[in-house]
Design an enzyme around this catalytic site. Sequence first.
Site, PDB file in Angstrom:
ATOM      1  N   GLU A  82       0.625  -1.193   0.024  1.00  0.00           N
ATOM      2  CA  GLU A  82      -0.013   0.124  -0.077  1.00  0.00           C
ATOM      3  C   GLU A  82       0.984   1.222  -0.015  1.00  0.00           C
ATOM      4  O   GLU A  82       0.378   2.356  -0.285  1.00  0.00           O
ATOM      5  CB  GLU A  82      -0.984  -0.048   1.056  1.00  0.00           C
ATOM      6  CG  GLU A  82      -2.024  -0.986   1.166  1.00  0.00           C
ATOM      7  CD  GLU A  82      -3.129  -0.710   0.386  1.00  0.00           C
ATOM      8  OE1 GLU A  82      -2.977   0.391  -0.553  1.00  0.00           O
ATOM      9  OE2 GLU A  82      -3.906  -1.596  -0.035  1.00  0.00           O
ATOM     10  N   GLU A 113       6.738 -21.523   8.699  1.00  0.00           N
ATOM     11  CA  GLU A 113       6.890 -20.783   9.979  1.00  0.00           C
ATOM     12  C   GLU A 113       7.979 -21.351  10.759  1.00  0.00           C
ATOM     13  O   GLU A 113       8.694 -20.812  11.803  1.00  0.00           O
ATOM     14  CB  GLU A 113       5.778 -20.144  10.581  1.00  0.00           C
ATOM     15  CG  GLU A 113       5.389 -21.381  11.447  1.00  0.00           C
ATOM     16  CD  GLU A 113       3.993 -20.739  12.255  1.00  0.00           C
ATOM     17  OE1 GLU A 113       4.116 -21.125  13.435  1.00  0.00           O
ATOM     18  OE2 GLU A 113       2.963 -20.068  11.631  1.00  0.00           O
TER      19      GLU A 113
END
Length: 299
Positions: A82, A113
């Site tokens: 963004e 992870e």
Amino acid sequence: MMENSTTEARNEATMHLDEMTVEEALITMNKEDQQVPLAVRKAIPQLTKVIKKTIAQYKKGGRLIYIGAGTSGRLGVLDAAECVPTFNTDPHEIIGIIAGGQHAMTMAVEGAEDHKKLAEEDLKNIDLTSKDVVIGIAASGKTPYVIGGLTFANTIGATTVSISCNEHAVISEIAQYPVEVKVGPEVLTGSTRLKSGTAQKLILNMISTITMVGVGKVYDNLMIDVKATNQKLIDRSVRIIQEICAITYDEAMALYQVSEHDVKVATVMGMCGISKEEATRRLLNNGDIVKRAIRDRQP
């Protein structure tokens, strides 16, 4: 018995979630969510230090790098993406890295992870330097991927920041700038996409927005460095010029076109009544800060 972790604890207010009416469940969730901004507020002293350091490193040519897994990683990628249209940043200046790569944005990548070394490899792939700021995001505060990333970043001499939703988090011991936001147990036990994710989103909003203010990409509260990638943003760009210069929309559009779609240049042109070349020079001589360029009367 759940583990001794706030984000994994059971929430007393939602023990009978499955027996609530839809309205009761909504009211309960909304009440729980209201705790999040108050928890984030308590972290403002730590966030102030983080943002001041990030601004300083960015001005030196450093990058802002988010690293995380699952929801935490996705939020980092989202915030980084963004910044490109909002602040006209280069995609390589603010980067989001998620365990498992881009595929993990939409699909769960099993076990990604759990590997510390994978984070080190991901940071090496972007040529991490000592100028960069690495922000490790993990609700639990103990995700191996994030631990590995922060540990490696420390060896490079980069600035390291951790964001977790548990107190005394493992990553807080590794990062130079630890941020802990205790949002309490989730409505749905262990589902850290909820309150923890909301807290992380609020924090990333603060870090990226206020950092960009600090490096001159905002005029008052206007997106002076907006990158117009569609008609809506073109219109917003012109209206920003119109607002600052107190001129008509058509006059602002003319400046926008002459400036080759550079809102900063167009604004300085309009405010000072100067050419595109002179406006560009003033911005260059004043750190790309519009208000300074407008006040610059040097020949």
